[in-house]
Scaffold this active site. Structure first.
Site, PDB file in Angstrom:
ATOM      1  N   VAL A 174      -4.201  -0.188  12.037  1.00 50.17           N
ATOM      2  CA  VAL A 174      -3.172  -0.997  12.704  1.00 50.17           C
ATOM      3  C   VAL A 174      -2.453  -0.238  13.818  1.00 50.17           C
ATOM      4  O   VAL A 174      -1.672  -0.826  14.560  1.00 50.17           O
ATOM      5  CB  VAL A 174      -2.149  -1.597  11.706  1.00 50.17           C
ATOM      6  CG1 VAL A 174      -2.827  -2.525  10.713  1.00 50.17           C
ATOM      7  CG2 VAL A 174      -1.343  -0.504  11.020  1.00 50.17           C
ATOM      8  N   ALA A 218       4.633   6.796   6.688  1.00 50.76           N
ATOM      9  CA  ALA A 218       5.422   7.764   7.465  1.00 50.76           C
ATOM     10  C   ALA A 218       4.787   9.126   7.205  1.00 50.76           C
ATOM     11  O   ALA A 218       4.220   9.348   6.129  1.00 50.76           O
ATOM     12  CB  ALA A 218       6.874   7.754   7.015  1.00 50.76           C
ATOM     13  N   TYR A 239      13.366   8.484   0.437  1.00 51.78           N
ATOM     14  CA  TYR A 239      12.690   7.360   1.114  1.00 51.78           C
ATOM     15  C   TYR A 239      12.957   7.442   2.623  1.00 51.78           C
ATOM     16  O   TYR A 239      12.114   7.078   3.436  1.00 51.78           O
ATOM     17  CB  TYR A 239      13.117   6.018   0.523  1.00 51.78           C
ATOM     18  CG  TYR A 239      12.139   4.903   0.821  1.00 51.78           C
ATOM     19  CD1 TYR A 239      10.827   4.969   0.382  1.00 51.78           C
ATOM     20  CD2 TYR A 239      12.524   3.781   1.554  1.00 51.78           C
ATOM     21  CE1 TYR A 239       9.922   3.949   0.653  1.00 51.78           C
ATOM     22  CE2 TYR A 239      11.631   2.756   1.816  1.00 51.78           C
ATOM     23  CZ  TYR A 239      10.332   2.846   1.364  1.00 51.78           C
ATOM     24  OH  TYR A 239       9.436   1.837   1.653  1.00 51.78           O
ATOM     25  N   LYS A 251      11.515  -0.251   6.837  1.00 49.10           N
ATOM     26  CA  LYS A 251      11.492  -1.482   6.018  1.00 49.10           C
ATOM     27  C   LYS A 251      12.595  -2.440   6.449  1.00 49.10           C
ATOM     28  O   LYS A 251      12.422  -3.662   6.388  1.00 49.10           O
ATOM     29  CB  LYS A 251      11.609  -1.153   4.529  1.00 49.10           C
ATOM     30  CG  LYS A 251      10.388  -0.449   3.935  1.00 49.10           C
ATOM     31  CD  LYS A 251       9.097  -1.243   4.085  1.00 49.10           C
ATOM     32  CE  LYS A 251       8.001  -0.705   3.171  1.00 49.10           C
ATOM     33  NZ  LYS A 251       6.688  -1.331   3.476  1.00 49.10           N
ATOM     34  N   ILE A 265       5.916   1.099  -7.928  1.00 43.81           N
ATOM     35  CA  ILE A 265       4.633   1.030  -8.641  1.00 43.81           C
ATOM     36  C   ILE A 265       3.838   2.279  -8.280  1.00 43.81           C
ATOM     37  O   ILE A 265       3.833   2.695  -7.111  1.00 43.81           O
ATOM     38  CB  ILE A 265       3.811  -0.209  -8.190  1.00 43.81           C
ATOM     39  CG1 ILE A 265       4.612  -1.500  -8.365  1.00 43.81           C
ATOM     40  CG2 ILE A 265       2.501  -0.288  -8.952  1.00 43.81           C
ATOM     41  CD1 ILE A 265       3.859  -2.757  -7.945  1.00 43.81           C
TER      42      ILE A 265
HETATM   43  P1  NAD Z   1      -1.507   1.875  -1.044  1.00 41.83           P
HETATM   44  O1  NAD Z   1      -1.628   3.298  -0.654  1.00 41.83           O
HETATM   45  O2  NAD Z   1      -2.452   1.357  -2.043  1.00 41.83           O
HETATM   46  O3  NAD Z   1      -1.544   0.931   0.232  1.00 41.83           O
HETATM   47  C1  NAD Z   1      -1.080   1.336   1.486  1.00 41.83           C
HETATM   48  C2  NAD Z   1      -2.099   0.841   2.474  1.00 41.83           C
HETATM   49  O4  NAD Z   1      -1.684   1.112   3.801  1.00 41.83           O
HETATM   50  C3  NAD Z   1      -3.474   1.519   2.296  1.00 41.83           C
HETATM   51  O5  NAD Z   1      -4.445   0.514   2.093  1.00 41.83           O
HETATM   52  C4  NAD Z   1      -3.685   2.221   3.612  1.00 41.83           C
HETATM   53  O6  NAD Z   1      -5.043   2.231   4.007  1.00 41.83           O
HETATM   54  C5  NAD Z   1      -2.852   1.342   4.524  1.00 41.83           C
HETATM   55  N1  NAD Z   1      -2.540   1.991   5.804  1.00 41.83           N
HETATM   56  C6  NAD Z   1      -1.757   3.077   6.047  1.00 41.83           C
HETATM   57  N2  NAD Z   1      -1.779   3.366   7.358  1.00 41.83           N
HETATM   58  C7  NAD Z   1      -2.607   2.445   7.946  1.00 41.83           C
HETATM   59  C8  NAD Z   1      -3.062   2.246   9.268  1.00 41.83           C
HETATM   60  N3  NAD Z   1      -2.686   3.038  10.283  1.00 41.83           N
HETATM   61  N4  NAD Z   1      -3.910   1.205   9.516  1.00 41.83           N
HETATM   62  C9  NAD Z   1      -4.315   0.389   8.499  1.00 41.83           C
HETATM   63  N5  NAD Z   1      -3.917   0.542   7.233  1.00 41.83           N
HETATM   64  C10 NAD Z   1      -3.081   1.570   6.964  1.00 41.83           C
HETATM   65  O7  NAD Z   1       0.019   1.712  -1.542  1.00 41.83           O
HETATM   66  P2  NAD Z   1       0.862   0.401  -1.916  1.00 41.83           P
HETATM   67  O8  NAD Z   1       1.964   0.907  -2.742  1.00 41.83           O
HETATM   68  O9  NAD Z   1      -0.025  -0.656  -2.415  1.00 41.83           O
HETATM   69  O10 NAD Z   1       1.493  -0.033  -0.508  1.00 41.83           O
HETATM   70  C11 NAD Z   1       1.345  -1.304   0.053  1.00 41.83           C
HETATM   71  C12 NAD Z   1       2.673  -1.795   0.629  1.00 41.83           C
HETATM   72  O11 NAD Z   1       3.582  -2.020  -0.439  1.00 41.83           O
HETATM   73  C13 NAD Z   1       3.351  -0.821   1.579  1.00 41.83           C
HETATM   74  O12 NAD Z   1       3.939  -1.543   2.641  1.00 41.83           O
HETATM   75  C14 NAD Z   1       4.440  -0.228   0.707  1.00 41.83           C
HETATM   76  O13 NAD Z   1       5.500   0.240   1.483  1.00 41.83           O
HETATM   77  C15 NAD Z   1       4.815  -1.449  -0.099  1.00 41.83           C
HETATM   78  N6  NAD Z   1       5.570  -1.169  -1.318  1.00 41.83           N
HETATM   79  C16 NAD Z   1       5.122  -0.275  -2.243  1.00 41.83           C
HETATM   80  C17 NAD Z   1       5.850  -0.037  -3.403  1.00 41.83           C
HETATM   81  C18 NAD Z   1       5.392   0.985  -4.415  1.00 41.83           C
HETATM   82  O14 NAD Z   1       6.221   1.482  -5.177  1.00 41.83           O
HETATM   83  N7  NAD Z   1       4.110   1.325  -4.494  1.00 41.83           N
HETATM   84  C19 NAD Z   1       7.049  -0.746  -3.621  1.00 41.83           C
HETATM   85  C20 NAD Z   1       7.475  -1.677  -2.674  1.00 41.83           C
HETATM   86  C21 NAD Z   1       6.733  -1.889  -1.523  1.00 41.83           C
HETATM   87  O1  0WE Z   2       6.846   2.287   0.692  1.00 40.19           O
HETATM   88  C1  0WE Z   2       6.575   3.073  -0.198  1.00 40.19           C
HETATM   89  C2  0WE Z   2       5.695   4.291   0.060  1.00 40.19           C
HETATM   90  C3  0WE Z   2       5.430   4.459   1.499  1.00 40.19           C
HETATM   91  C4  0WE Z   2       4.798   5.744   1.933  1.00 40.19           C
HETATM   92  C5  0WE Z   2       4.282   6.719   1.099  1.00 40.19           C
HETATM   93  C6  0WE Z   2       3.708   7.860   1.653  1.00 40.19           C
HETATM   94  C7  0WE Z   2       3.157   8.986   0.810  1.00 40.19           C
HETATM   95  C8  0WE Z   2       2.136   9.811   1.541  1.00 40.19           C
HETATM   96  C9  0WE Z   2       4.757   5.929   3.286  1.00 40.19           C
HETATM   97  N1  0WE Z   2       4.209   7.028   3.834  1.00 40.19           N
HETATM   98  C10 0WE Z   2       3.679   7.981   3.047  1.00 40.19           C
HETATM   99  N2  0WE Z   2       3.153   9.079   3.662  1.00 40.19           N
HETATM  100  C11 0WE Z   2       2.435  10.025   2.981  1.00 40.19           C
HETATM  101  O2  0WE Z   2       1.989  11.014   3.596  1.00 40.19           O
HETATM  102  N3  0WE Z   2       7.099   2.870  -1.437  1.00 40.19           N
HETATM  103  C12 0WE Z   2       8.045   1.782  -1.624  1.00 40.19           C
HETATM  104  C13 0WE Z   2       6.838   3.752  -2.584  1.00 40.19           C
HETATM  105  C14 0WE Z   2       7.912   4.764  -2.619  1.00 40.19           C
HETATM  106  O3  0WE Z   2       7.898   5.835  -1.823  1.00 40.19           O
HETATM  107  C15 0WE Z   2       9.059   6.550  -2.066  1.00 40.19           C
HETATM  108  C16 0WE Z   2       9.814   5.898  -3.032  1.00 40.19           C
HETATM  109  C17 0WE Z   2       9.088   4.738  -3.392  1.00 40.19           C
HETATM  110  C18 0WE Z   2       9.490   3.710  -4.371  1.00 40.19           C
HETATM  111  C19 0WE Z   2       9.510   7.727  -1.470  1.00 40.19           C
HETATM  112  C20 0WE Z   2      10.707   8.265  -1.894  1.00 40.19           C
HETATM  113  C21 0WE Z   2      11.478   7.619  -2.851  1.00 40.19           C
HETATM  114  C22 0WE Z   2      11.041   6.430  -3.428  1.00 40.19           C
END
Ligand code: NAD
Ligand code: 0WE
Length: 265
Positions: free
Chosen positions: A65, A95, A157, A164, A193
């Site tokens: 993206v 990030a 975060y 966000k 998660i």
């Molecule tokens: P995940 O690592 O399974 O998914 C993150 C996805 O982002 C991956 O498929 C990765 O390939 C994709 N991605 C990153 N950079 C990209 C790029 N340049 N181009 C295309 N794709 C790219 O982790 P997830 O937790 O399933 O995250 C999915 C969404 O849910 C994110 O927006 C995350 O912030 C949000 N989210 C996660 C949590 C959590 O605790 N896991 C909670 C709330 C929201």
């Molecule tokens: O949105 C997220 C995770 C997003 C994320 C995670 C990474 C890890 C690896 C974005 N960028 C990166 N870059 C990396 O190099 N969440 C909501 C999950 C998450 O991340 C946290 C949380 C929670 C919840 C980070 C700090 C504190 C809480």
């Protein structure tokens, strides 16, 4: 009949079986949708092709993206297979790792800020723009994933919280922009998660257990639960809902003072 019967859904952000986007794809398929998936890079290609085959689909496309050219190519390719798109899921956030470890003011950089906002927020409107003509007039639905760190400070975060907040405003502006042509845009604010994106985070396990303790339901939520909420929001059952943030977090966000310990229950 499934609540997404006959709908064509493009899902962006499946990286593993733990991905929130995987929970969403599973629910969409169960509810009768046709599924197309994208992968960020060649490392993920064969894995994502395997997931698509679980949905009887051969529609997988590369899409980083960060690249306008790849986004343009994605919709050109989809247009060769589908006459339109009913649902687009954006489940992407990133990030640089150094931004998510340490005191916010110390660790935040201009470049980290730029990357976080580009990949985690701008990409949603970029995809909405790319999908626009394929979605027009179909009562289509866009969905993104956000986190409470947009509204409350969460240790580490950091700049993702700002990204966000931008993503949530982006959802409202997309909803206002595309509403007149029948396209809705919403976000799910999910509780924490354990996914790939979370596995890079320091003390995530501790965060998960503390979060469960402070949550009305006394547990963390699953990708299946996010998938079910996503199926609702992207179905015609939610035809009156746009620009909304739906919390799928066991009630964490409404909680004021949680019990101090289990003995107080
Ligand atoms: P995940 O690592 O399974 O998914 C993150 C996805 O982002 C991956 O498929 C990765 O390939 C994709 N991605 C990153 N950079 C990209 C790029 N340049 N181009 C295309 N794709 C790219 O982790 P997830 O937790 O399933 O995250 C999915 C969404 O849910 C994110 O927006 C995350 O912030 C949000 N989210 C996660 C949590 C959590 O605790 N896991 C909670 C709330 C929201
Ligand atoms: O949105 C997220 C995770 C997003 C994320 C995670 C990474 C890890 C690896 C974005 N960028 C990166 N870059 C990396 O190099 N969440 C909501 C999950 C998450 O991340 C946290 C949380 C929670 C919840 C980070 C700090 C504190 C809480």
């Amino acid at each position: 009949m499934g609540m997404l019967q006959g709908k064509k859904a493009l899902i962006i952000g499946v990286a593993s079986k733990l991905s929130i986007a995987k929970g969403i794809a599973d629910a969409f398929y169960r509810e009768g949708a046709e599924i197309a998936l994208t992968y960020q890079n060649d490392k993920l290609k064969s894995r994502v092709e395997g997931f698509a085959s679980e949905y009887q689909s051969t529609l997988t496309f590369p899409c980083d993206v960060a690249s306008d050219a790849e986004i343009t190519q994605l919709f050109a390719d989809i247009g060769k297979h589908w006459d339109g798109i009913d649902i687009l899921v954006h489940s992407v956030g990133f990030a640089p790792g150094s931004e998510l470890d340490g005191n916010y003011v110390d660790v935040t950089t201009r470049e980290g800020f730029r990357v976080a906002h580009d990949i985690s927020s701008y990409s949603f409107v970029a995809l909405a723009k790319g999908a626009r003509e394929l979605m027009r007039g179909r009562n289509g639905s866009l969905l993104t994933l956000t986190y409470l760190g947009s509204e409350r400070t969460m240790t580490n975060y950091n700049v993702m919280g700002l990204a966000k907040a931008s993503l949530e405003a982006n959802t409202r502006y997309i909803a206002a922009s595309l509403g007149p042509e029948g396209t809705r845009a919403n976000a799910i604010s999910a509780g924490p998660i354990r996914t790939l994106a979370a596995s890079g985070i320091k003390s995530f396990r501790k965060m998960l257990s503390e979060s469960a303790r402070q949550t009305p339901l006394r547990r963390n939520i699953t990708i299946e639960e996010v998938g079910n909420a996503a199926a609702f929001l992207c179905s015609d059952l939610a035809s009156g809902i746009t620009g909304e943030i739906l919390y799928v977090d066991g009630g964490f966000n409404i909680s004021g003072m949680a019990p101090l310990d289990e003995a107080e229950e």
